[in-house]
Design a protein around this motif. Sequence first.
Motif, short mmCIF file in Angstrom:
data_model
loop_
_atom_site.label_atom_id
_atom_site.label_comp_id
_atom_site.label_asym_id
_atom_site.label_seq_id
_atom_site.Cartn_x
_atom_site.Cartn_y
_atom_site.Cartn_z
N TYR A 1 -5.08 6.54 -1.85
CA TYR A 1 -4.34 6.07 -0.68
C TYR A 1 -3.89 7.22 0.21
O TYR A 1 -3.94 7.12 1.44
CB TYR A 1 -3.12 5.24 -1.11
N SER B 1 -4.44 5.44 -7.58
CA SER B 1 -4.02 4.82 -6.32
C SER B 1 -3.30 5.82 -5.42
O SER B 1 -3.52 5.84 -4.20
CB SER B 1 -3.13 3.61 -6.60
N ILE C 1 0.84 -1.20 0.00
CA ILE C 1 0.00 0.00 0.00
C ILE C 1 0.87 1.25 0.00
O ILE C 1 0.61 2.22 -0.72
CB ILE C 1 -0.94 0.00 1.23
N ALA D 1 2.30 1.70 -3.36
CA ALA D 1 1.27 2.14 -4.30
C ALA D 1 0.91 3.61 -4.08
O ALA D 1 0.54 4.31 -5.02
CB ALA D 1 0.03 1.27 -4.16
N ALA D 2 1.02 4.07 -2.83
CA ALA D 2 0.67 5.46 -2.52
C ALA D 2 1.73 6.45 -2.97
O ALA D 2 1.47 7.66 -3.04
CB ALA D 2 0.43 5.61 -1.03
N ALA E 1 -3.83 4.36 -13.69
CA ALA E 1 -4.15 3.58 -12.49
C ALA E 1 -3.29 4.01 -11.31
O ALA E 1 -3.76 4.08 -10.16
CB ALA E 1 -3.96 2.09 -12.77
N ARG E 2 -2.01 4.29 -11.58
CA ARG E 2 -1.11 4.73 -10.50
C ARG E 2 -1.56 6.08 -9.92
O ARG E 2 -1.54 6.30 -8.73
CB ARG E 2 0.32 4.83 -11.01
#
Length: 201
Positions: free
Chosen positions: A155, A151, A4, A7-8, A147-148
């Motif tokens: 996040y 996220s 996570i 991804a953040a 998508a990134r």
Amino acid sequence: MWEIILAAGWPIWPLVIASVIAVAIIGERSFALRENIVSPKNLLPELQAWLAKGGITKDTINRLEQHSLLGRVFATALANAKNSREVTKESIEETARAVAHQMEKYLSTLGTIATVSPLLGLLGTVIGMVELFGAFTTQGHDVAQFARGISVALYNTAAGIVVAVPAMIAYRYFRTKVDALLIEMEQQAIKLVEIIHGERQ
């Protein structure tokens, strides 16, 4: 959890650091503001027994200073016992201000974390949106970058709230506890002044 954080993106690291500091402050203040350390209820009866046995001595004052924060206030009262009631109360108030400052230690930092964390989360959201819109080009759009960006935005928004809410709850709790302890210490100190000046048995 590590996935996570990755991804953040980098905007979440200030929030991670803020959360670690907040947890450390909450743990430290929970330990430091225990009632038996700050304002033990049995101290005034014990002090009355000490005074009945040997009166006010330097050893009694030194023992009180090392006993607790309330003991420091009592020690100041005993050190000024030969002065007038007004002088004794003024000296107690000066010590009480120092004690209050010690009890409020790190609370301003905790309050700052609670206030700033949502803003740090918003910063991450903005950065995520920038990445998201950067995915669109004249040749089409990059699905992976799109998508990134989503996220990173989501996040960081969630992380800001997750850090801020417990920090604010803890800050309010400790502020209320400090106020309650100070009121209790003030009442105990008034009783001691009355005992010293023969107004209470």
